[in-house]
Design a protein around this motif. Sequence first.
Motif, short mmCIF file in Angstrom:
data_model
loop_
_atom_site.label_atom_id
_atom_site.label_comp_id
_atom_site.label_asym_id
_atom_site.label_seq_id
_atom_site.Cartn_x
_atom_site.Cartn_y
_atom_site.Cartn_z
N ILE A 94 -16.17 -30.57 9.70
CA ILE A 94 -17.18 -30.27 10.63
C ILE A 94 -15.76 -31.28 11.29
O ILE A 94 -15.85 -32.29 11.25
CB ILE A 94 -18.44 -30.19 10.07
N ILE A 96 -17.52 -34.46 14.87
CA ILE A 96 -19.14 -34.12 15.86
C ILE A 96 -18.21 -35.44 17.26
O ILE A 96 -18.04 -36.25 16.25
CB ILE A 96 -20.38 -34.52 15.42
N GLN A 148 -25.76 -38.43 14.86
CA GLN A 148 -27.16 -38.84 14.51
C GLN A 148 -27.91 -38.65 15.20
O GLN A 148 -29.09 -39.27 15.09
CB GLN A 148 -26.63 -40.24 13.96
N GLY A 155 -28.70 -35.07 14.59
CA GLY A 155 -28.94 -33.74 14.03
C GLY A 155 -28.28 -33.06 14.30
O GLY A 155 -28.44 -31.70 13.55
N GLY A 184 -25.22 -32.50 13.36
CA GLY A 184 -24.61 -32.19 12.45
C GLY A 184 -24.89 -31.38 11.39
O GLY A 184 -24.56 -30.08 10.40
N THR A 185 -25.78 -31.76 10.86
CA THR A 185 -27.13 -30.51 10.31
C THR A 185 -26.93 -29.61 10.27
O THR A 185 -26.75 -28.32 9.78
CB THR A 185 -28.30 -31.35 9.85
C1 LIG Z 1 -20.16 -35.99 9.10
C2 LIG Z 1 -21.40 -35.84 10.66
C3 LIG Z 1 -20.33 -34.67 10.48
C4 LIG Z 1 -22.45 -35.77 10.69
O1 LIG Z 1 -22.62 -35.07 11.79
P1 LIG Z 1 -24.10 -35.92 12.82
O2 LIG Z 1 -24.59 -35.22 13.83
O3 LIG Z 1 -24.56 -37.07 12.40
O4 LIG Z 1 -25.47 -35.81 11.52
P2 LIG Z 1 -26.83 -35.94 11.08
O5 LIG Z 1 -27.18 -36.04 12.49
O6 LIG Z 1 -27.21 -34.02 11.73
O7 LIG Z 1 -26.83 -37.00 10.23
C5 LIG Z 1 -27.12 -35.48 8.75
C6 LIG Z 1 -27.21 -37.09 7.52
O8 LIG Z 1 -25.85 -36.92 7.20
C7 LIG Z 1 -26.18 -38.57 7.40
N1 LIG Z 1 -25.52 -39.69 7.97
C8 LIG Z 1 -25.42 -39.19 9.22
N2 LIG Z 1 -24.32 -40.49 9.87
C9 LIG Z 1 -24.44 -41.31 8.47
C10 LIG Z 1 -24.25 -42.52 8.85
N3 LIG Z 1 -23.18 -43.30 9.85
N4 LIG Z 1 -24.44 -43.26 8.11
C11 LIG Z 1 -25.13 -42.77 6.24
N5 LIG Z 1 -25.44 -41.39 6.58
C12 LIG Z 1 -24.89 -40.79 7.55
C13 LIG Z 1 -28.10 -39.03 6.92
O9 LIG Z 1 -27.67 -38.68 5.99
C14 LIG Z 1 -28.15 -37.80 7.93
O10 LIG Z 1 -29.37 -37.44 7.52
P3 LIG Z 1 -31.05 -38.23 8.15
O11 LIG Z 1 -30.54 -37.93 9.95
O12 LIG Z 1 -31.82 -37.37 7.55
O13 LIG Z 1 -30.63 -39.48 8.06
C15 LIG Z 1 -20.07 -36.75 11.56
O14 LIG Z 1 -20.65 -37.77 11.35
C16 LIG Z 1 -18.59 -36.23 11.94
O15 LIG Z 1 -18.46 -35.85 12.60
N6 LIG Z 1 -18.13 -37.54 11.02
C17 LIG Z 1 -16.33 -37.70 11.09
C18 LIG Z 1 -15.41 -36.26 10.52
C19 LIG Z 1 -15.80 -36.23 9.42
O16 LIG Z 1 -16.18 -37.16 8.39
N7 LIG Z 1 -15.99 -35.16 9.08
C20 LIG Z 1 -16.29 -34.51 6.95
C21 LIG Z 1 -15.50 -34.01 7.00
S1 LIG Z 1 -15.15 -32.01 6.87
#
Ligand SMILES: CC(C)(COP(=O)(O)OP(=O)(O)OC[C@H]1O[C@@H](n2cnc3c(N)ncnc32)[C@H](O)[C@@H]1OP(=O)(O)O)[C@@H](O)C(=O)NCCC(=O)NCCS
Length: 189
Positions: free
Chosen positions: A102, A104, A110, A112, A114-115
């Motif tokens: 995944i 984003i 941050q 929602g 990713g969730t």
């Molecule tokens: C990991 C990733 C997919 C999360 O996507 P997102 O849209 O930010 O996720 P959400 O907003 O749904 O957050 C889900 C949870 O992740 C955690 N989270 C998200 N960003 C965070 C951050 N910067 N630091 C710590 N925790 C974090 C939190 O627990 C959050 O839950 P909460 O909103 O209840 O606090 C996104 O940061 C990303 O694309 N990162 C780079 C690529 C990657 O690492 N991919 C994974 C390898 S497959």
Amino acid sequence: MIPLDRYPREIRLRDGARLTLRPMVREDADRLWDFFRRIPPEDRMYFREDVGRKEVVERWAENLDYASVLPILALEGDSVVGDATLHRNRTGWMQRVGTIRIQIAPAFRQRGLGTAMIREMRHLGEKAALRHLVAEAIEEQQAAIRAFEKMGFDPVGVYRNFVNDQKGRLHDLVVLVYPMPYSEVEMVF
Ligand SMILES: CC(C)(COP(=O)(O)OP(=O)(O)OC[C@H]1O[C@@H](n2cnc3c(N)ncnc32)[C@H](O)[C@@H]1OP(=O)(O)O)[C@@H](O)C(=O)NCCC(=O)NCCS
């Protein structure tokens, strides 16, 4: 075959933004490439393939095969803001195991999304009758590890100094596993 009749599907993020989820099609090559160009270099460092090269993304678009890799895009209007893929094996001992990846766009993190996309992958895994979903992250990708854990994935193991980034530096790989809710029932009976 996974039924895809639920797409295109509209979702709403917690801040009210409306996005569309749908499988990637061949015509998405340019949109997806634009999306990867907006991913910061520190995240691109860990990609399995060099998505900074347009021909890599074009090759994906040309060779789409949903039974092996099903890419679901999140779009705001015409722009890709998220990409999640479900990887499967048609045969062999891993045929009931799906791997998910995944990504984003920074402006949509941050909020929602990713969730929502992990939830979508769980849904597709169920439709594909998978027993387990697997996600892999570099130990430094703590946001990813937390996002998966929050959605029921267990970090089951760490491979030390296992993968290298694009500069050749070694990193620990964390493997997270989600047992599909019905899989244990199936094992008992
Ligand atoms: C990991 C990733 C997919 C999360 O996507 P997102 O849209 O930010 O996720 P959400 O907003 O749904 O957050 C889900 C949870 O992740 C955690 N989270 C998200 N960003 C965070 C951050 N910067 N630091 C710590 N925790 C974090 C939190 O627990 C959050 O839950 P909460 O909103 O209840 O606090 C996104 O940061 C990303 O694309 N990162 C780079 C690529 C990657 O690492 N991919 C994974 C390898 S497959």
